[in-house]
Design an enzyme around this catalytic site. Structure first.
Site, PDB file in Angstrom:
ATOM      1  N   GLU A 183      -3.421  -3.696  -5.674  1.00 21.76           N
ATOM      2  CA  GLU A 183      -4.590  -2.861  -5.996  1.00 21.76           C
ATOM      3  C   GLU A 183      -4.109  -1.429  -6.226  1.00 21.76           C
ATOM      4  OE1 GLU A 183      -7.036  -3.216  -2.467  1.00 21.76           O
ATOM      5  OE2 GLU A 183      -6.097  -1.452  -1.585  1.00 21.76           O
ATOM      6  N   ILE A 218       5.749   2.834   5.891  1.00 19.07           N
ATOM      7  CA  ILE A 218       6.276   1.462   6.013  1.00 19.07           C
ATOM      8  C   ILE A 218       6.500   0.837   4.622  1.00 19.07           C
ATOM      9  CG2 ILE A 218       5.796  -0.894   6.836  1.00 19.07           C
ATOM     10  CD1 ILE A 218       4.556   0.364   9.354  1.00 19.07           C
ATOM     11  N   GLY A 253       0.827  -1.200   0.000  1.00 14.50           N
ATOM     12  CA  GLY A 253       0.000   0.000   0.000  1.00 14.50           C
ATOM     13  C   GLY A 253       0.861   1.249   0.000  1.00 14.50           C
ATOM     14  N   ILE A 254       0.240   2.333   0.413  1.00 20.09           N
ATOM     15  CA  ILE A 254       0.953   3.604   0.478  1.00 20.09           C
ATOM     16  C   ILE A 254       1.360   3.847   1.927  1.00 20.09           C
ATOM     17  CG2 ILE A 254      -1.038   5.093   0.977  1.00 20.09           C
ATOM     18  CD1 ILE A 254       0.102   6.998  -1.208  1.00 20.09           C
ATOM     19  N   GLY A 255       2.361   4.653   2.145  1.00 17.53           N
ATOM     20  CA  GLY A 255       2.711   5.017   3.518  1.00 17.53           C
ATOM     21  C   GLY A 255       4.176   4.811   3.786  1.00 17.53           C
TER      22      GLY A 255
END
Ligand code: COA
Length: 432
Positions: free
Chosen positions: A239, A220, A216-218
């Site tokens: 996704e 981490i 995902g985004i972020g």
């Protein structure tokens, strides 16, 4: 040029296009970086005086949504399939509704007519010489909405990248369009700190050459890309695609060469990030965009061997129940694709689903590893689905482990300040 006349015949002014929405309509809005901001602003102005009983459906959108204001009560209601900063307050005040749903199944709500869409508002790239506009940064459930909606109205924006894959809408499908030119809203990742790098180092210990990644985004995920920059032949089936992977793509670290499905391609459903990321997507044959019913389908995901899916959570209890979308009765985000990818990666040969998060929240004032979730918390990922869990203190595999083994392993992943309390609770609860 043959489609120039068709284009002209559909082109109207902003004042005119918003009149396509009638009182009582169900309206879908293109989310993420593709949020049709200008059209929505004009729609809100028009609705404020002229419309009633509009239901608006979407996942995470960006920017100011005027119609979320309390003054629109009775005129515009919102139903969120994923909450964000611009809808959370209204949802938690009971002015908007929220649906717990897997992102991979949102298109089915549309195809199965659970929600009948009267008007679909999208933002597309200008048409190509064959009359096809691209859904750009967001194919997600928008392709389903375009196929099923009674009327499609569009912002045509030259800043919308022409993404490739299953991302095209023919001009003939668009009822009316308005020309705009504005930058797409960006989503910036948080700053990477030592603590994020520590989590990422634990994750990187699991990542092998040839793995197929979903992240995902972020901070981490971004830190993880940095930690795995020395691997070879990584792939992506995700996704969401974002900035973090671009440097590794440019260096050839990510090339998709060992993917079983869509070899040599990145498969994604939407792109959220900076303008650099959106520019990278433009006309790039390396990136194939697909709707979420495909990208997030666990039976598709599992066809790639060595799937490594990295997602995050807000809280986990000592038995491995994961809370990601709520803080008790308060809605925070949504199920998104978390469960879709955990299940897909779990079924993939040599797959590794990982839930990664910082051990504390709110500036260290609370432990995200708790003995029990308080009343009102809803489980996003069940304890039967959970596999790997990572914090800055380590990484453990809970899959197939007893409650006792899980409690012990998770206490070791908690911040030291909270370990003693968790240990005492675990004894009281009969876990250890
Ligand atoms: N209780 C209360 N607040 C908490 C908390 C808890 N247990 N855990 C974290 N928080 C706070 C944080 O401190 C932060 O607030 P702050 O900014 O004021 O400090 C806020 O909640 C968000 O936490 P953060 O860790 O920054 O969240 P994030 O932006 O990394 O998002 C999820 C984490 C879980 C919300 C997000 O990944 C999500 O929505 N996941 C579900 C969907 C999904 O996984 N999709 C697939 C990947 S795209």
């Amino acid at each position: 040029m043959q489609y120039a006349d068709l284009f002209k015949s559909k082109r109207v002014s902003m004042d005119e296009i918003v009149r396509e929405v009638k009182s009582g309509d169900n309206v879908y809005v293109h989310p993420g970086g593709a949020t049709p901001l200008h059209l929505l602003r004009a729609f809100s102005e028009y609705a404020r005086e002229n419309l009633q009983d509009i239901d608006i459906y979407h996942i995470l959108t960006f920017g100011q949504l005027d119609y979320m204001d309390p003054s629109f009560e009775g005129r515009v209601r919102h139903t969120a399939w994923f909450a964000g900063g611009n809808t959370r307050k209204a949802i938690n005040e009971g002015r908007a509704q929220w649906v717990p749903v897997f992102l991979g199944e949102v298109p089915q709500l549309i195809y199965k007519r659970q929600v009948e869409l009267d008007v679909v508002i999208i933002q597309v790239s200008p048409p190509d010489e064959h009359g096809f506009c691209s859904l750009g940064v967001g194919v997600d459930m928008t392709l389903a909405a375009v196929r099923m909606g009674k009327k499609v109205i569009a912002e045509v924006n030259p800043r919308q990248p022409r993404s490739l894959g299953d991302s095209f809408v023919h001009l003939s499908k668009i009822h009316k369009l308005v020309e705009v030119e504005h930058e797409l809203d960006e989503m910036q990742s948080g700053e990477i700190g030592d603590v994020h790098r520590a989590v990422a180092r634990h994750i990187s210990g699991l990542v092998e050459d040839g793995d197929c990644m979903q992240m995902g985004i972020g901070a981490i995920p971004d830190a993880t890309w940095l930690e795995i920059a020395d691997r070879r032949d990584l792939g992506i089936h995700t996704e969401m695609f974002s900035d973090g992977a671009i440097d590794l793509l440019e260096k050839g670290v990510i090339n998709g060469e060992r993917k079983n499905l869509h070899q040599g391609k990145i498969v994604a459903s939407f792109v959220l990030g900076s303008t650099r990321c959106y520019d990278y997507l433009h006309n790039n044959p390396l990136i194939e965009m697909h709707p979420t019913e495909y990208c997030n389908n666990p039976f598709i995901i599992q066809q790639n061997d060595n799937m490594v899916a990295v997602n995050s959570c807000l809280q986990i209890d000592l038995t491995g129940q994961v809370v990601s979308d709520n803080i008790g009765s308060r809605v925070y985000s949504g199920f998104g694709g978390q469960v879709d990818f955990i299940r897909g990666a779990a079924a993939s040969k040599n797959g590794r689903p990982i839930i990664a998060f910082l051990s504390t929240g709110k500036g260290g004032s609370l432990s995200r590893i708790v003995s029990e979730h308080p009343q009102g918390y809803g489980i996003t990922t069940t304890r039967a689905d959970i596999h790997w869990v990572a914090t800055e203190y380590g990484i453990v595999d809970l899959w197939g482990k007893t409650r006792r083994q899980r409690a012990r392993a998770l206490i070791d992943l908690a911040h030291p300040d909270y370990r003693e309390g968790l240990q005492e609770d675990a004894i009281k609860l009969g876990l250890i």
